[in-house]
Design a protein around this motif. Sequence first.
Motif, PDB file in Angstrom:
ATOM      1  N   SER A 174       0.832  -1.211   0.000  1.00  0.00           N
ATOM      2  CA  SER A 174       0.000   0.000   0.000  1.00  0.00           C
ATOM      3  C   SER A 174       0.865   1.258   0.000  1.00  0.00           C
ATOM      4  O   SER A 174       0.563   2.232  -0.698  1.00  0.00           O
ATOM      5  CB  SER A 174      -0.937  -0.001   1.207  1.00  0.00           C
ATOM      6  N   ILE A 199      -6.209   6.461   3.379  1.00  0.00           N
ATOM      7  CA  ILE A 199      -7.434   6.214   2.613  1.00  0.00           C
ATOM      8  C   ILE A 199      -8.182   7.533   2.393  1.00  0.00           C
ATOM      9  O   ILE A 199      -8.711   7.803   1.305  1.00  0.00           O
ATOM     10  CB  ILE A 199      -8.324   5.187   3.338  1.00  0.00           C
ATOM     11  N   TYR A 242      -5.670  -1.022  -0.558  1.00  0.00           N
ATOM     12  CA  TYR A 242      -6.111  -0.407   0.693  1.00  0.00           C
ATOM     13  C   TYR A 242      -7.421  -1.022   1.196  1.00  0.00           C
ATOM     14  O   TYR A 242      -7.652  -1.096   2.408  1.00  0.00           O
ATOM     15  CB  TYR A 242      -6.255   1.114   0.527  1.00  0.00           C
TER      16      TYR A 242
END
Length: 606
Positions: free
Chosen positions: A69, A130, A98
């Motif tokens: 990520s 995020i 994610y």
Amino acid sequence: MVRGARQSQQPRSRLAPRLSGTVEKPPRKRKSRTEFTLKETMSSGGAEDDIPQGERKTVTDFCYLLDKSKQLFNGLRDLPQYGQKQWQSYFGRTFDVYTKLWKFQQQHRQVLDNRYGLKRWQIGEIASKIGQLYYHYYLRTSETSYLNEAFSFYSAIRQRSYYSQVNKEDRPELVVKKLRYYARFIVVCLLLNKMDVVKDLVKELSDEIEDYTHRFNTEDQVEWNLVLQEVAAFIEADPVMVLNDDNTIVITSNRLAETGAPLLEQGMIVGQLSLADALIIGNCNNQVKFSELTVDMFRMLQALEREPMTLASQMNKPGIQEPADKPTRRENPHKYLLYKPTFSQLYTFLAASFKELPANSVLLIYLSATGVFPTGRSDGEGPYDFGGVLTNSNRDIINGDAIHKRNQSHKEMHCLHPGDLYPFTRKPLFIIVDSSNSVAYKNFTNLFGQPLVCLLSPTAYPKALQDQSQRGSLFTLFLNNPLMAFLFVSGLSSMRRGLWEKCQEYLRKINRDIAQLLTHSRSIDQAFLQFFGDEFLRLLLTRFVFCSATMRMHKAFRETRNYPESYPQLPRDETVENPHLQKHILELASILDVRNIFFENSMDDY
């Protein structure tokens, strides 16, 4: 698509988050967490051989997802800032990883707590990433629903106090992560007009900065204080407050609502063009800004967006909603935000937008910039002989708008001249210029016969009006929030909610009548009507006429340079000086009890 031009020549707080399509440069690559977690963290919970194989795999899988990520997120900065197609597959992969990471840490929290030593601030860091991802997706698509998704994750971090333990650790870099989170959260709340949340966040950020600078001998205290000053000035930029009966401030939104633009009546003959792309450029000296977003840019940005819708996630239950699930109908025109771009940056973005413009679509260019004036006498009167607006350069600006030229015989090389835009008039072009030299753009020539309109601000405002230039231009305020602008020129600084709503309803009636004046005019240039089929452009055109009519009737606006102009020129007697419209403006002034500052019969008073 909203994206920003990277520029390093202008001073700014390097701590404020960039309002651009890129992410901050990651730190130097360090040893993978996976490489030492199993040996160090897991062994702290007992002998390594005693760790069940399933739990060992859980930690290994989590570390893999975490590293993956981070790699994908850091790679976002390498994506091209312009063009609509190259980035989509990369964002899709990043969202996918994610999604897996967020669900994985939820499902295996106990194992990760015991064997990995997962801390709450690390969960907060994932949620923050995020939130940033959704925010960047908004910047790329202009779909305001993704702002709600970013808000959902940022809000959960605060509600669940994910960063609460950071201050107990003697690691200033973790505190900086927390401060940056606050700054990013504030940007999202500003864009969503959640001003009550913004004020709470600013107070919390101020306390965090004070604690941070008190505990650590840091060199960035001045810059963090600058962040606070910028956002405080941004919040206070509106010149008029709308108040409830208990004197609390009413938060008003200026995005396009269902009843925003006047409807097209049956029989109105207008074009079928739609606004697809917009470049919003801000290069005004000393104007209030936050996160590479000036007040003028912020207002025009909102004038070109509809009210946001929530996709799926709830504020207190963040869960990743796939971008592919967005509504098929594009709600907003795709935008680029360019804060103090150089000429080459501006031209690159302009060319990319021009290249990808769909058929039967319009490109809008909004220029909020310092004026550049011609020096000396010119042998001709071509598109490069009237000056234009400033683009970014290293040189200092002398006396506000006056640009110092070392060689008087040459054109200003850091100026965007009207002639620079000629190549892009091969497709429908709608230009708004808010500048002290906006009139340079009335010397346009439509070489290719495509629809072309330029809306030009006044080049000066009456001295009787308090100078509000730092808090945004009056002309742009009229295009964004015409009632607030009308109240300001009327000398009003506050208003009760009931009266505000009454005036808004009357202003909607005025807009409907202006639309009729434009479409029924026998002498109006057809270019205006070609753009009139698009809701956003229709609203901008009616607000422009209202702005021009108001200024022409106002007793303080007595010079020609105090009035907006346009290319092509509007027929004054049928539009901005129409007696029916003047009557409406006087009626609005009567509702506000300020009729005395307007001429009763302005045509006779000139």
